[in-house]
Enzyme design. Structure first.
Site, PDB file in Angstrom:
ATOM      1  N   THR A   1      29.324  60.910  21.219  1.00  0.00           N
ATOM      2  CA  THR A   1      27.888  61.179  21.017  1.00  0.00           C
ATOM      3  C   THR A   1      27.049  60.318  21.966  1.00  0.00           C
ATOM      4  OG1 THR A   1      28.472  61.448  18.696  1.00  0.00           O
ATOM      5  CG2 THR A   1      26.124  61.477  19.240  1.00  0.00           C
TER       6      THR A   1
ATOM      7  N   THR B   1      28.304  68.122  34.415  1.00  0.00           N
ATOM      8  CA  THR B   1      29.142  67.129  33.741  1.00  0.00           C
ATOM      9  C   THR B   1      30.185  67.904  32.947  1.00  0.00           C
ATOM     10  OG1 THR B   1      27.490  66.979  31.984  1.00  0.00           O
ATOM     11  CG2 THR B   1      27.392  65.303  33.679  1.00  0.00           C
TER      12      THR B   1
ATOM     13  N   GLY C   1      26.516  61.940  27.386  1.00  0.00           N
ATOM     14  CA  GLY C   1      25.730  62.660  28.392  1.00  0.00           C
ATOM     15  C   GLY C   1      24.416  61.932  28.682  1.00  0.00           C
ATOM     16  N   ASP C   2      23.853  61.330  27.665  1.00  0.00           N
ATOM     17  CA  ASP C   2      22.588  60.605  27.850  1.00  0.00           C
ATOM     18  C   ASP C   2      22.814  59.299  28.615  1.00  0.00           C
ATOM     19  OD1 ASP C   2      21.406  62.623  26.358  1.00  0.00           O
ATOM     20  OD2 ASP C   2      21.811  61.573  24.478  1.00  0.00           O
TER      21      ASP C   2
ATOM     22  N   ASP D   1      19.711  59.219  14.224  1.00  0.00           N
ATOM     23  CA  ASP D   1      21.068  59.768  14.135  1.00  0.00           C
ATOM     24  C   ASP D   1      21.725  59.345  12.822  1.00  0.00           C
ATOM     25  OD1 ASP D   1      20.710  60.910  16.565  1.00  0.00           O
ATOM     26  OD2 ASP D   1      22.016  59.539  17.676  1.00  0.00           O
TER      27      ASP D   1
ATOM     28  N   GLY E   1      16.060  62.166  24.697  1.00  0.00           N
ATOM     29  CA  GLY E   1      15.070  61.475  25.522  1.00  0.00           C
ATOM     30  C   GLY E   1      15.127  59.970  25.310  1.00  0.00           C
ATOM     31  N   ALA E   2      15.089  59.561  24.048  1.00  0.00           N
ATOM     32  CA  ALA E   2      15.111  58.129  23.725  1.00  0.00           C
ATOM     33  C   ALA E   2      16.401  57.493  24.230  1.00  0.00           C
ATOM     34  CB  ALA E   2      14.968  57.953  22.216  1.00  0.00           C
TER      35      ALA E   2
HETATM   36  O1  RIB Z   1      22.953  63.550  23.031  1.00  0.00           O
HETATM   37  C1  RIB Z   1      23.136  62.938  21.792  1.00  0.00           C
HETATM   38  C2  RIB Z   1      21.902  63.061  20.991  1.00  0.00           C
HETATM   39  O2  RIB Z   1      21.681  64.425  20.684  1.00  0.00           O
HETATM   40  C3  RIB Z   1      21.942  62.368  19.663  1.00  0.00           C
HETATM   41  O3  RIB Z   1      21.454  61.066  19.717  1.00  0.00           O
HETATM   42  C4  RIB Z   1      21.132  63.283  18.752  1.00  0.00           C
HETATM   43  O4  RIB Z   1      20.010  62.676  18.241  1.00  0.00           O
HETATM   44  C5  RIB Z   1      20.792  64.507  19.604  1.00  0.00           C
HETATM   45  O5  RIB Z   1      19.523  64.455  20.111  1.00  0.00           O
END
Ligand code: RIB
Length: 311
Positions: A251, A223, A254-255, A16, A44-45
């Site tokens: 940023t 969401t 959501g993950d 990023d 994913g990460a």
């Molecule tokens: O959801 C955020 C992510 O979306 C960021 O880390 C970016 O790399 C994209 O994959």
């Protein structure tokens, strides 16, 4: 003490490149930014790191480029305690990167250049079948080839492993993928694209969720940002409020939600409680700049959950 869940993520990693800017630039405009932040990302990460930070045993299946970003990503996984047996190098593509702009109102836009992530093939996933089948939960997103995601879900369901599909970024997907998803968790934009349904009111959101149920997934979790989350399955419709915080950078929120949802479900919480807690963990992440670096570790997350009367 809660059970330690085993979580497998088959998905992407990116580097990023985050610029904090006063506002998003107009077309053709050069804008002076406030600050720059380089970090490990990729949906994913991020989800894998979130799950690991909360204490799950996590395996990542991913492809990186043989470059400084790829080497760094591998080191980062290891530092987070993530099993990298199935993190491979793609010899012909650069690692994935994501230029990101975040404005003073905590709004972002993201471009991804997937690079090596597109080198992760169904055959690579077949080699990881053992770890997928050993997991309590498999999580996938849409930053890799859809046939690769499909293969991962086919393997998981052949062994009755619970599957979570985070259909991000927004893209069309085959019905088979939804049929293999126990949980489908899109955001507003993704839901609109998947269903063609406007999302202005909660009734419209529920109608969109029902369209996804009709396509074959068992549980839908929408969401909805400041409107919180909406859980819809055959017997339930539950609106779960957002947790209010001072947002700096959304940023990766959501993950953080998906990674922590998987952990809380894997620990045996009900769907509703797992969503409430994941909501809070995601809210905490938006109070800091960056993606993975903004995710709380278990102790901090538990303190916050306690303050919110969620534990
Ligand atoms: O959801 C955020 C992510 O979306 C960021 O880390 C970016 O790399 C994209 O994959």
């Amino acid at each position: 003490m809660a059970k330690q869940p085993k979580i497998c993520v088959v998905g992407s990693s990116m580097i990023d490149l985050i610029s904090k800017v006063p506002r998003l630039p107009k077309l053709g405009e050069t804008l002076v930014g406030h600050s720059f932040h380089l970090g490990y990302g990729g949906k994913g990460a991020n989800q894998a790191v979130m799950a690991a930070k909360l204490g799950a045993r996590v395996t990542m299946v991913n492809k990186v480029g043989r470059d400084v970003f790829g080497e760094g990503t591998l080191v980062n996984y290891r530092e987070q305690g993530i099993d990298t047996t199935h993190v491979m190098f793609d010899e012909s593509r650069f690692s994935g990167v994501a230029p990101i702009f975040v404005d003073d109102n905590a709004q972002n836009f993201i471009v991804i250049v997937p690079g090596a992530n597109l080198g992760l093939l169904p055959a690579d996933v077949q080699k990881a079948a053992e770890v997928i089948l050993a997991a309590d939960i498999l999580i996938c997103q849409l930053e890799i080839l859809s046939e690769t995601t499909l293969e991962a879900f086919r393997i998981a369901k052949s062994g009755n492993v619970r599957t979570i599909l985070n259909p991000a970024p927004a893209a069309s997907i085959p019905d088979e993928l939804l049929q293999l998803s126990d949980i489908c968790a899109p955001n507003e934009t993704e839901t609109e694209l998947l269903t063609g349904q406007p999302m202005g009111t909660m009734a419209e959101a529920e109608a969109a969720a029902r369209k996804l149920l009709l396509r074959g997934t068992r549980t839908v979790i929408l969401t909805l940002g400041e409107r919180g989350a909406l859980l819809v399955d055959e017997d339930t419709v539950e609106s779960i409020p957002a947790v209010k915080v001072d947002a700096v950078d959304p940023t990766g929120a959501g993950d953080a939600f998906i990674g922590s949802l998987a952990v809380f479900l894997g620990e045996g919480l009900s769907m509703s409680n797992a969503i409430r807690r994941a909501n809070a963990v995601a809210a905490l992440s938006v109070t800091r700049i960056g993606t993975q670096v903004s995710f709380p570790k278990r102790v901090e997350a538990d303190d916050f959950l306690e303050n919110q009367s969620l534990i």
